[in-house]
Design a protein around this motif. Structure first.
Motif, PDB file in Angstrom:
ATOM      1  N   VAL A 105      46.474  52.011 -19.923  1.00  0.00           N
ATOM      2  CA  VAL A 105      45.961  51.351 -21.174  1.00  0.00           C
ATOM      3  C   VAL A 105      47.012  51.958 -22.388  1.00  0.00           C
ATOM      4  N   TYR A 106      47.164  53.409 -22.275  1.00  0.00           N
ATOM      5  CA  TYR A 106      48.015  53.866 -23.358  1.00  0.00           C
ATOM      6  C   TYR A 106      49.651  53.559 -23.325  1.00  0.00           C
TER       7      TYR A 106
ATOM      8  N   PHE B 103      47.074  61.776 -20.607  1.00  0.00           N
ATOM      9  CA  PHE B 103      46.372  60.400 -20.609  1.00  0.00           C
ATOM     10  C   PHE B 103      46.298  60.171 -18.975  1.00  0.00           C
TER      11      PHE B 103
ATOM     12  N   ARG C  56      44.536  60.689 -16.511  1.00  0.00           N
ATOM     13  CA  ARG C  56      43.011  61.263 -15.894  1.00  0.00           C
ATOM     14  C   ARG C  56      42.577  60.212 -14.901  1.00  0.00           C
TER      15      ARG C  56
ATOM     16  N   VAL D 104      43.553  55.004 -17.642  1.00  0.00           N
ATOM     17  CA  VAL D 104      43.744  55.218 -19.037  1.00  0.00           C
ATOM     18  C   VAL D 104      45.177  55.338 -19.395  1.00  0.00           C
TER      19      VAL D 104
ATOM     20  N   HIS E 193      39.733  58.663 -15.369  1.00  0.00           N
ATOM     21  CA  HIS E 193      38.684  57.828 -16.314  1.00  0.00           C
ATOM     22  C   HIS E 193      39.562  56.536 -16.237  1.00  0.00           C
ATOM     23  N   ARG E 194      38.850  55.589 -16.354  1.00  0.00           N
ATOM     24  CA  ARG E 194      39.153  54.172 -16.436  1.00  0.00           C
ATOM     25  C   ARG E 194      38.321  53.374 -17.553  1.00  0.00           C
ATOM     26  N   ILE E 195      39.261  52.260 -18.181  1.00  0.00           N
ATOM     27  CA  ILE E 195      38.995  51.651 -19.197  1.00  0.00           C
ATOM     28  C   ILE E 195      38.723  50.164 -18.757  1.00  0.00           C
TER      29      ILE E 195
END
Length: 68
Positions: A47-48, A33, A35, A44, A37-39
């Motif tokens: 968020v996890y 997780f 990475r 990420v 990337h973003r949410i």
């Protein structure tokens, strides 16, 4: 003093939640997780981790509310 059957079940359930938590936060799984990337602008991995925290807290609350 002997533990009752209900106490043993409660202890077993809480131990299972602890083991699940350990499995969910071991570094090899966390690295999946980590990475770029973003949410909604949040990495990420955060968020996890907050998701795991929320699930574990909810499980403990449900287990605790069912005991005595």
């Amino acid at each position: 003093m002997a533990e009752s059957g209900e106490d043993k079940r409660l202890t077993g359930r809480l131990a299972a939640v602890a083991a699940l938590t350990l499995v969910l936060i071991v570094p090899p799984l966390l690295s999946q997780f980590d990475r770029e990337h973003r949410i909604f602008g949040v990495p990420v991995i955060w968020v996890y981790l907050y998701g795991v925290w929320a699930v574990v807290t909810a499980l403990v609350a449900v287990i605790g509310s069912r005991s005595r």
